[in-house]
Motif scaffolding. Sequence first.
Motif, PDB file in Angstrom:
ATOM      1  N   VAL A 151       0.820  -1.219   0.000  1.00  0.00           N
ATOM      2  CA  VAL A 151       0.000   0.000   0.000  1.00  0.00           C
ATOM      3  C   VAL A 151       0.853   1.269   0.000  1.00  0.00           C
ATOM      4  O   VAL A 151       0.332   2.380   0.129  1.00  0.00           O
ATOM      5  CB  VAL A 151      -0.985   0.027   1.187  1.00  0.00           C
ATOM      6  CG1 VAL A 151      -1.923  -1.162   1.135  1.00  0.00           C
ATOM      7  CG2 VAL A 151      -0.269   0.123   2.522  1.00  0.00           C
ATOM      8  N   GLY A 152       2.168   1.101  -0.148  1.00  0.00           N
ATOM      9  CA  GLY A 152       3.048   2.254  -0.316  1.00  0.00           C
ATOM     10  C   GLY A 152       3.498   2.928   0.960  1.00  0.00           C
ATOM     11  O   GLY A 152       3.818   4.121   0.942  1.00  0.00           O
ATOM     12  N   ARG A 171      -4.469   4.101   4.158  1.00  0.00           N
ATOM     13  CA  ARG A 171      -3.654   3.012   3.610  1.00  0.00           C
ATOM     14  C   ARG A 171      -3.353   1.970   4.682  1.00  0.00           C
ATOM     15  O   ARG A 171      -3.331   0.763   4.408  1.00  0.00           O
ATOM     16  CB  ARG A 171      -2.350   3.566   3.024  1.00  0.00           C
ATOM     17  CG  ARG A 171      -2.541   4.320   1.716  1.00  0.00           C
ATOM     18  CD  ARG A 171      -1.262   5.008   1.265  1.00  0.00           C
ATOM     19  NE  ARG A 171      -1.507   5.857   0.097  1.00  0.00           N
ATOM     20  CZ  ARG A 171      -1.200   5.527  -1.153  1.00  0.00           C
ATOM     21  NH1 ARG A 171      -0.596   4.373  -1.399  1.00  0.00           N
ATOM     22  NH2 ARG A 171      -1.467   6.337  -2.151  1.00  0.00           N
ATOM     23  N   ASP A 201      -6.097   8.891  -5.689  1.00  0.00           N
ATOM     24  CA  ASP A 201      -4.960   7.978  -5.553  1.00  0.00           C
ATOM     25  C   ASP A 201      -5.390   6.673  -4.892  1.00  0.00           C
ATOM     26  O   ASP A 201      -4.969   5.576  -5.299  1.00  0.00           O
ATOM     27  CB  ASP A 201      -3.847   8.622  -4.728  1.00  0.00           C
ATOM     28  CG  ASP A 201      -3.145   9.745  -5.464  1.00  0.00           C
ATOM     29  OD1 ASP A 201      -3.269   9.827  -6.708  1.00  0.00           O
ATOM     30  OD2 ASP A 201      -2.454  10.543  -4.797  1.00  0.00           O
ATOM     31  N   LEU A 205      -5.266   2.907  -6.281  1.00  0.00           N
ATOM     32  CA  LEU A 205      -4.577   1.830  -5.562  1.00  0.00           C
ATOM     33  C   LEU A 205      -5.484   0.622  -5.401  1.00  0.00           C
ATOM     34  O   LEU A 205      -5.059  -0.523  -5.613  1.00  0.00           O
ATOM     35  CB  LEU A 205      -4.121   2.344  -4.192  1.00  0.00           C
ATOM     36  CG  LEU A 205      -3.512   1.295  -3.250  1.00  0.00           C
ATOM     37  CD1 LEU A 205      -2.242   0.711  -3.841  1.00  0.00           C
ATOM     38  CD2 LEU A 205      -3.236   1.916  -1.872  1.00  0.00           C
ATOM     39  N   GLU A 208      -5.817  -1.170  -8.657  1.00  0.00           N
ATOM     40  CA  GLU A 208      -4.558  -1.855  -8.982  1.00  0.00           C
ATOM     41  C   GLU A 208      -4.421  -3.138  -8.178  1.00  0.00           C
ATOM     42  O   GLU A 208      -4.055  -4.193  -8.710  1.00  0.00           O
ATOM     43  CB  GLU A 208      -3.394  -0.914  -8.690  1.00  0.00           C
ATOM     44  CG  GLU A 208      -2.023  -1.517  -8.972  1.00  0.00           C
ATOM     45  CD  GLU A 208      -0.888  -0.586  -8.578  1.00  0.00           C
ATOM     46  OE1 GLU A 208       0.230  -1.086  -8.362  1.00  0.00           O
ATOM     47  OE2 GLU A 208      -1.121   0.642  -8.469  1.00  0.00           O
TER      48      GLU A 208
END
Length: 275
Positions: A151-152, A171, A201, A205, A208
């Motif tokens: 999740v970055g 996130r 964003d 995510l 994706e």
Amino acid sequence: MSAIEVRHIYKVFGQNEAQAMKMLLAGAPKSEVLERTGCNVGVHDVSLSIESGEIFCIMGLSGSGKSTLVRHFNRLIEPSSGEILVGGKDVLKLDDAALNKMRRNDMSMVFQNFGLLPHKTVIDNVCYGLTVRGEKGDGVVQNARRWIDRVGLKGYEAKYPDELSGGMRQRVGLARALAVDASILLMDEAFSALDPLIRGDMQGLLLELQISLKKTIVFITHDIDEALRIGQRIAILRDGRLVQAGTPGEILDHPVEDYVRRFVEKRVDLAAKPH
């Protein structure tokens, strides 16, 4: 077999539930039920089917019943009447032990207000669902780190929620829900508190991740643009009733009544304005 099947769900809030239900079944409108019984009708005879592996959006304005409905799926709210089948099993017939097992293993949830434990670090928050169901050892931490990375948020494992932005906290909430590897993910207005750019964003995510995860995702939103972007199918609620369900194309091209048409027309009007 559908992942989730909802059959004629009603939810009445108030002390005169039996009288209110009798009125609803006789055809009384929500306003009359409220006036005569003092009961609020949260969900009114909703039936729908959610397929395995799809992102299904439930959309409506505040008070439409969308968040009330999704909380029936894991029985955070008990219905006044109806059936809810998850994987073919009626969740309303589960005893406490079986219900807790379903919540811990088969169905996870992401909330609008993040729902993080403020006294725990990012990695401890992501591990939480695993530790609650009794998992221990290095495997739990490794699994949490993997989802934090996906999740970055790599590098933020030791941070606390109040050290993170809203988008970063969401996130963490998403990573925590995904770490338990439940087949069904319930997302109740999960991105609504975020700024528009961060919200976009997070939508990206989610899409994706879904390419590889292929989870059954029930996504609650009041935003038609969000529903159209991420939903493979959309159900629109108004005053607790299901107004229309279909693909984004069906919603845009064939709105069934003015309530839906106004959402669509507003979207078209905004798209036509010069930027």
